[in-house]
Design a protein around this motif. Structure first.
Motif, PDB file in Angstrom:
ATOM      1  N   SER B  14       0.835  -1.192   0.000  1.00  0.00           N
ATOM      2  CA  SER B  14       0.000   0.000   0.000  1.00  0.00           C
ATOM      3  C   SER B  14       0.871   1.243   0.000  1.00  0.00           C
ATOM      4  N   GLU B  15       0.408   2.262  -0.692  1.00  0.00           N
ATOM      5  CA  GLU B  15       1.157   3.518  -0.707  1.00  0.00           C
ATOM      6  C   GLU B  15       1.320   4.037   0.714  1.00  0.00           C
ATOM      7  N   GLY B  16       2.548   4.422   1.040  1.00  0.00           N
ATOM      8  CA  GLY B  16       2.840   4.910   2.386  1.00  0.00           C
ATOM      9  C   GLY B  16       3.362   3.839   3.324  1.00  0.00           C
ATOM     10  N   ALA B  17       3.172   2.584   2.960  1.00  0.00           N
ATOM     11  CA  ALA B  17       3.664   1.487   3.785  1.00  0.00           C
ATOM     12  C   ALA B  17       5.150   1.263   3.513  1.00  0.00           C
ATOM     13  N   SER B  18       5.768   0.488   4.408  1.00  0.00           N
ATOM     14  CA  SER B  18       7.182   0.184   4.237  1.00  0.00           C
ATOM     15  C   SER B  18       7.352  -0.995   3.281  1.00  0.00           C
ATOM     16  N   LEU B  19       8.569  -1.104   2.762  1.00  0.00           N
ATOM     17  CA  LEU B  19       8.858  -2.113   1.740  1.00  0.00           C
ATOM     18  C   LEU B  19      10.166  -2.809   2.077  1.00  0.00           C
ATOM     19  N   GLU B  20      10.202  -4.118   1.870  1.00  0.00           N
ATOM     20  CA  GLU B  20      11.464  -4.851   1.915  1.00  0.00           C
ATOM     21  C   GLU B  20      11.455  -5.894   0.804  1.00  0.00           C
ATOM     22  N   LEU B  21      12.440  -5.819  -0.068  1.00  0.00           N
ATOM     23  CA  LEU B  21      12.609  -6.789  -1.148  1.00  0.00           C
ATOM     24  C   LEU B  21      13.835  -7.640  -0.820  1.00  0.00           C
ATOM     25  N   ARG B  22      13.661  -8.934  -0.953  1.00  0.00           N
ATOM     26  CA  ARG B  22      14.705  -9.851  -0.530  1.00  0.00           C
ATOM     27  C   ARG B  22      15.651 -10.235  -1.664  1.00  0.00           C
ATOM     28  N   CYS B  23      16.907 -10.416  -1.284  1.00  0.00           N
ATOM     29  CA  CYS B  23      17.928 -10.876  -2.224  1.00  0.00           C
ATOM     30  C   CYS B  23      18.919 -11.736  -1.458  1.00  0.00           C
ATOM     31  N   ASN B  24      19.161 -12.923  -1.960  1.00  0.00           N
ATOM     32  CA  ASN B  24      20.174 -13.800  -1.391  1.00  0.00           C
ATOM     33  C   ASN B  24      21.129 -14.236  -2.482  1.00  0.00           C
ATOM     34  N   TYR B  25      22.374 -14.423  -2.110  1.00  0.00           N
ATOM     35  CA  TYR B  25      23.362 -14.851  -3.089  1.00  0.00           C
ATOM     36  C   TYR B  25      24.056 -16.108  -2.571  1.00  0.00           C
ATOM     37  N   SER B  26      24.574 -16.831  -3.519  1.00  0.00           N
ATOM     38  CA  SER B  26      25.276 -18.055  -3.180  1.00  0.00           C
ATOM     39  C   SER B  26      26.626 -18.030  -3.871  1.00  0.00           C
ATOM     40  N   TYR B  27      27.638 -17.562  -3.142  1.00  0.00           N
ATOM     41  CA  TYR B  27      28.982 -17.504  -3.670  1.00  0.00           C
ATOM     42  C   TYR B  27      29.950 -17.887  -2.568  1.00  0.00           C
ATOM     43  N   GLY B  28      31.137 -18.267  -2.967  1.00  0.00           N
ATOM     44  CA  GLY B  28      32.132 -18.671  -1.985  1.00  0.00           C
ATOM     45  C   GLY B  28      32.662 -17.510  -1.175  1.00  0.00           C
ATOM     46  N   ALA B  29      32.626 -16.329  -1.749  1.00  0.00           N
ATOM     47  CA  ALA B  29      33.113 -15.135  -1.064  1.00  0.00           C
ATOM     48  C   ALA B  29      32.092 -14.020  -1.244  1.00  0.00           C
ATOM     49  N   THR B  30      32.253 -12.969  -0.492  1.00  0.00           N
ATOM     50  CA  THR B  30      31.321 -11.848  -0.603  1.00  0.00           C
ATOM     51  C   THR B  30      31.536 -11.127  -1.921  1.00  0.00           C
ATOM     52  N   PRO B  31      30.489 -11.072  -2.743  1.00  0.00           N
ATOM     53  CA  PRO B  31      30.623 -10.357  -4.016  1.00  0.00           C
ATOM     54  C   PRO B  31      30.338  -8.873  -3.831  1.00  0.00           C
ATOM     55  N   TYR B  32      30.487  -8.131  -4.898  1.00  0.00           N
ATOM     56  CA  TYR B  32      29.946  -6.783  -4.937  1.00  0.00           C
ATOM     57  C   TYR B  32      28.440  -6.914  -5.188  1.00  0.00           C
ATOM     58  N   LEU B  33      27.654  -6.055  -4.589  1.00  0.00           N
ATOM     59  CA  LEU B  33      26.202  -6.201  -4.606  1.00  0.00           C
ATOM     60  C   LEU B  33      25.533  -4.933  -5.104  1.00  0.00           C
ATOM     61  N   PHE B  34      24.484  -5.107  -5.905  1.00  0.00           N
ATOM     62  CA  PHE B  34      23.805  -3.981  -6.533  1.00  0.00           C
ATOM     63  C   PHE B  34      22.294  -4.202  -6.492  1.00  0.00           C
ATOM     64  N   TRP B  35      21.563  -3.096  -6.492  1.00  0.00           N
ATOM     65  CA  TRP B  35      20.135  -3.117  -6.760  1.00  0.00           C
ATOM     66  C   TRP B  35      19.852  -2.150  -7.911  1.00  0.00           C
ATOM     67  N   TYR B  36      19.080  -2.661  -8.882  1.00  0.00           N
ATOM     68  CA  TYR B  36      18.641  -1.856 -10.010  1.00  0.00           C
ATOM     69  C   TYR B  36      17.114  -1.807 -10.036  1.00  0.00           C
ATOM     70  N   VAL B  37      16.578  -0.733 -10.623  1.00  0.00           N
ATOM     71  CA  VAL B  37      15.142  -0.615 -10.820  1.00  0.00           C
ATOM     72  C   VAL B  37      14.865  -0.428 -12.305  1.00  0.00           C
ATOM     73  N   GLN B  38      13.801  -1.067 -12.764  1.00  0.00           N
ATOM     74  CA  GLN B  38      13.397  -0.940 -14.167  1.00  0.00           C
ATOM     75  C   GLN B  38      11.931  -0.532 -14.211  1.00  0.00           C
ATOM     76  N   SER B  39      11.690   0.696 -14.629  1.00  0.00           N
ATOM     77  CA  SER B  39      10.319   1.165 -14.804  1.00  0.00           C
ATOM     78  C   SER B  39       9.832   0.752 -16.177  1.00  0.00           C
ATOM     79  N   PRO B  40       8.520   0.641 -16.370  1.00  0.00           N
ATOM     80  CA  PRO B  40       7.994   0.170 -17.653  1.00  0.00           C
ATOM     81  C   PRO B  40       8.556   0.948 -18.832  1.00  0.00           C
ATOM     82  N   GLY B  41       9.086   0.215 -19.798  1.00  0.00           N
ATOM     83  CA  GLY B  41       9.623   0.842 -21.006  1.00  0.00           C
ATOM     84  C   GLY B  41      10.949   1.545 -20.820  1.00  0.00           C
ATOM     85  N   GLN B  42      11.525   1.424 -19.642  1.00  0.00           N
ATOM     86  CA  GLN B  42      12.787   2.114 -19.353  1.00  0.00           C
ATOM     87  C   GLN B  42      13.920   1.111 -19.200  1.00  0.00           C
TER      88      GLN B  42
END
Lengths: 115, 117
Positions: B14-42
């Motif tokens: 809902s608009e105004g509510a808090s948000l948490e999106l989950r991401c887990n990785y499976s690598y032997g060491a800590t990688p570099y980590l990124f979040w990207y957003v893709q809006s429609p048509g962008q």
């Protein structure tokens, strides 16, 4: 300034035809990348250019796919004898350098539909 | 196998509510980590990234993410969601290179955020 541009924005083709997709990176960016975004598959790395050379082609799915980059700028991704499974959005990105520290800037993509 | 997992395909907030999106990785060491957003048509836009240091990173548009080594996670959060945040969000990793050479981005399959009035 101008971002990464791609053309065409949409391409519909018949199975078996060849298609060319174009990417104009941000001016001065030496690194260029192609990705494929398929429904439910996320984004797959296809190929990377540093200048005009392509040191990493590991993501190209078959020998029907090829890419070139001329003058260290514009890149063309060519798909020969297109198949229906090639339908996807093809994204291009560029960055100032090849280091992971360099942000990749993405274009809006070309949506390819193979009938 | 090395991978990036975004377990939620769709999330409605809902608009105004808090948000948490989950991401887990499976690598032997800590990688570099990124979040990207893709809006429609962008194209994709970088929201934030983590290389080292403070495990809570701030990004654009009011987003933040926290790296938790023990959980191999890099969850994206926003305290109050706006309707314009409706988009698809991708977590991505790059293996920490031994030199400055190229390392490809490996993306998760994305989470589509829907914002309800």
């Amino acid at each position: 300034g101008a971002g990464v541009s791609q053309s065409p924005s949409n391409k519909v083709t018949e199975k078996g035809k060849d298609v060319e997709l174009r990417c104009d990176p941000i001016s001065g960016h030496t690194a260029l990348y192609w990705y494929r975004q398929s429904l439910g598959q996320g984004l797959e790395f296809l190929i990377y250019f540093q200048g005009n050379s392509a040191p990493d082609k590991s993501g190209l799915p078959s020998d029907r796919f090829s890419a070139e980059r001329t003058g260290g700028s514009v890149s063309t991704l060519t798909i020969q004898r297109t198949q229906q499974e090639d339908s996807a959005v093809y994204l291009c990105a560029s960055s100032e350098g090849q280091s992971s520290y360099n942000e990749q800037f993405f274009g809006p993509g070309t949506r390819l539909t193979v009938l | 196998a090395q991978s990036v997992t975004q377990p939620d395909i769709h999330i409605t907030v809902s608009e105004g509510a808090s948000l948490e999106l989950r991401c887990n990785y499976s690598y032997g060491a800590t990688p570099y980590l990124f979040w990207y957003v893709q809006s429609p048509g962008q194209g994709l836009q970088l929201l934030l990234k983590y290389f080292s240091g403070d495990t809570l990173v701030q990004g654009i548009k009011g987003f933040e993410a926290e790296f938790k080594r023990s959980q191999s996670s890099f969850n994206l959060r926003k305290p109050s969601v706006h309707w314009s945040d409706a988009a698809e969000y991708f977590c991505a990793v790059v293996l920490r290179p031994r030199n400055t050479g190229f390392q490809k981005l490996v993306f998760g399959t994305g989470t589509r955020l829907l914002v309800s009035p």
